[in-house]
Design a protein around this motif. Structure first.
Motif, mmCIF file in Angstrom:
data_model
loop_
_atom_site.group_PDB
_atom_site.id
_atom_site.type_symbol
_atom_site.label_atom_id
_atom_site.label_comp_id
_atom_site.label_asym_id
_atom_site.label_seq_id
_atom_site.Cartn_x
_atom_site.Cartn_y
_atom_site.Cartn_z
ATOM 1 N N VAL A 197 0.868 -1.180 0.000
ATOM 2 C CA VAL A 197 0.000 0.000 0.000
ATOM 3 C C VAL A 197 0.904 1.229 0.000
ATOM 4 O O VAL A 197 1.781 1.354 0.857
ATOM 5 C CB VAL A 197 -0.931 0.009 1.227
ATOM 6 C CG1 VAL A 197 -1.768 1.265 1.261
ATOM 7 C CG2 VAL A 197 -1.807 -1.231 1.223
ATOM 8 N N PHE A 198 0.699 2.118 -0.954
ATOM 9 C CA PHE A 198 1.597 3.269 -1.050
ATOM 10 C C PHE A 198 0.840 4.587 -1.102
ATOM 11 O O PHE A 198 -0.338 4.645 -1.433
ATOM 12 C CB PHE A 198 2.510 3.151 -2.276
ATOM 13 C CG PHE A 198 1.823 3.326 -3.592
ATOM 14 C CD1 PHE A 198 1.634 4.583 -4.144
ATOM 15 C CD2 PHE A 198 1.357 2.223 -4.288
ATOM 16 C CE1 PHE A 198 0.999 4.739 -5.356
ATOM 17 C CE2 PHE A 198 0.726 2.370 -5.494
ATOM 18 C CZ PHE A 198 0.539 3.628 -6.032
ATOM 19 N N SER A 199 1.560 5.620 -0.746
ATOM 20 C CA SER A 199 1.090 6.986 -0.842
ATOM 21 C C SER A 199 2.203 7.782 -1.511
ATOM 22 O O SER A 199 3.359 7.684 -1.105
ATOM 23 C CB SER A 199 0.785 7.541 0.547
ATOM 24 O OG SER A 199 0.453 8.904 0.460
ATOM 25 N N PRO B 259 -3.712 21.652 -9.663
ATOM 26 C CA PRO B 259 -3.408 21.826 -8.242
ATOM 27 C C PRO B 259 -1.935 22.151 -8.009
ATOM 28 O O PRO B 259 -1.101 21.978 -8.886
ATOM 29 C CB PRO B 259 -3.770 20.472 -7.634
ATOM 30 C CG PRO B 259 -3.673 19.512 -8.757
ATOM 31 C CD PRO B 259 -4.032 20.268 -9.992
ATOM 32 N N ASP B 260 -1.632 22.617 -6.800
ATOM 33 C CA ASP B 260 -0.253 22.963 -6.447
ATOM 34 C C ASP B 260 0.652 21.737 -6.397
ATOM 35 O O ASP B 260 1.833 21.818 -6.706
ATOM 36 C CB ASP B 260 -0.211 23.679 -5.104
ATOM 37 C CG ASP B 260 -0.850 25.052 -5.167
ATOM 38 O OD1 ASP B 260 -0.904 25.629 -6.272
ATOM 39 O OD2 ASP B 260 -1.303 25.542 -4.121
ATOM 40 N N PHE B 261 0.130 20.625 -5.961
ATOM 41 C CA PHE B 261 0.873 19.364 -5.965
ATOM 42 C C PHE B 261 -0.113 18.250 -6.257
ATOM 43 O O PHE B 261 -1.311 18.404 -6.091
ATOM 44 C CB PHE B 261 1.608 19.131 -4.636
ATOM 45 C CG PHE B 261 0.695 18.948 -3.462
ATOM 46 C CD1 PHE B 261 0.286 17.688 -3.081
ATOM 47 C CD2 PHE B 261 0.246 20.045 -2.732
ATOM 48 C CE1 PHE B 261 -0.567 17.515 -2.001
ATOM 49 C CE2 PHE B 261 -0.595 19.878 -1.659
ATOM 50 C CZ PHE B 261 -0.997 18.619 -1.286
ATOM 51 N N SER B 262 0.394 17.116 -6.707
ATOM 52 C CA SER B 262 -0.485 15.978 -6.980
ATOM 53 C C SER B 262 -0.149 14.841 -6.033
ATOM 54 O O SER B 262 0.972 14.720 -5.553
ATOM 55 C CB SER B 262 -0.382 15.541 -8.440
ATOM 56 O OG SER B 262 0.934 15.243 -8.772
ATOM 57 N N TRP B 263 -1.120 14.005 -5.759
ATOM 58 C CA TRP B 263 -0.956 12.876 -4.856
ATOM 59 C C TRP B 263 -1.607 11.642 -5.445
ATOM 60 O O TRP B 263 -2.491 11.723 -6.277
ATOM 61 C CB TRP B 263 -1.556 13.189 -3.481
ATOM 62 C CG TRP B 263 -3.002 13.557 -3.533
ATOM 63 C CD1 TRP B 263 -3.526 14.804 -3.667
ATOM 64 C CD2 TRP B 263 -4.119 12.656 -3.480
ATOM 65 N NE1 TRP B 263 -4.893 14.755 -3.703
ATOM 66 C CE2 TRP B 263 -5.293 13.441 -3.593
ATOM 67 C CE3 TRP B 263 -4.245 11.281 -3.381
ATOM 68 C CZ2 TRP B 263 -6.562 12.890 -3.582
ATOM 69 C CZ3 TRP B 263 -5.517 10.731 -3.365
ATOM 70 C CH2 TRP B 263 -6.653 11.528 -3.460
#
Length: 172
Positions: free
Chosen positions: A143-145, A160-164
């Motif tokens: 499981v990753f983030s 967006p300012d950053f992506s996830w």
């Protein structure tokens, strides 16, 4: 087209399962991975991983087309170094880049155009991003983030300012 996609997906799944259980365990410095993730801008992506020792390449992509002005697609990749590779918890840091695009109908804009009998507003919303990023990925038992911070943006429209991303990656 959908039938061909499912054939490719079934073949890839069969190949991944055969590769995962073939041969002796963990004697090769090579490692591979396959999985799925969710995040922004592209809602769903298929993930792939190729690595040699601690050097790792991640590739992700997918797209859906539901008709005119209703589709999204994305392709991202990153290359970097995996720390604590032999443990269930490991951290990946690297450089990445990609292109993501999303377009969806906007009923309110269509109603304004229809009421005025003119084209004042686009009848759809869209977001677009083409960038180079610094990537950080944390993985625990598959499981990753992942968080991607843009270093340079070539194209940017309502992004967006950053992506996830959050997902699961089966490694073998």
């Amino acid at each position: 087209m959908l039938r061909a996609f499912f054939k490719i997906l079934a073949t890839a799944g069969l190949l991944l399962c055969a590769t995962a259980f073939a041969g002796p365990g963990d004697t090769s410095p090579w490692h591979f991975g396959a999985g799925v993730s969710a995040g922004r801008l592209t809602p769903v992506m298929f993930e792939g991983e190729l690595g040699y020792k601690a050097a790792t390449l991640h590739i992700a992509g997918f797209g859906v087309h539901n008709g005119p002005n209703d589709f999204w697609c994305g392709m991202r990749g990153s290359i970097g170094w995996t720390f604590l590779r032999d443990f269930p918890f490991h951290v990946f840091m690297g450089v990445g880049g990609g292109y993501e695009f999303a377009e969806a109908p906007n009923e309110m804009h269509s109603a304004v155009n229809h009421a005025n009998n003119a084209m004042y507003l686009y009848p759809y919303n869209y977001k677009e991003l083409l960038d180079i990023t610094a990537d950080l990925r944390i993985n625990l038992f598959g499981v990753f983030s992942q968080i991607s911070f843009p270093a340079y943006r070539f194209r940017n429209h309502d992004a967006p300012d950053f992506s996830w991303r959050v997902g699961y990656l089966m490694e073998f």
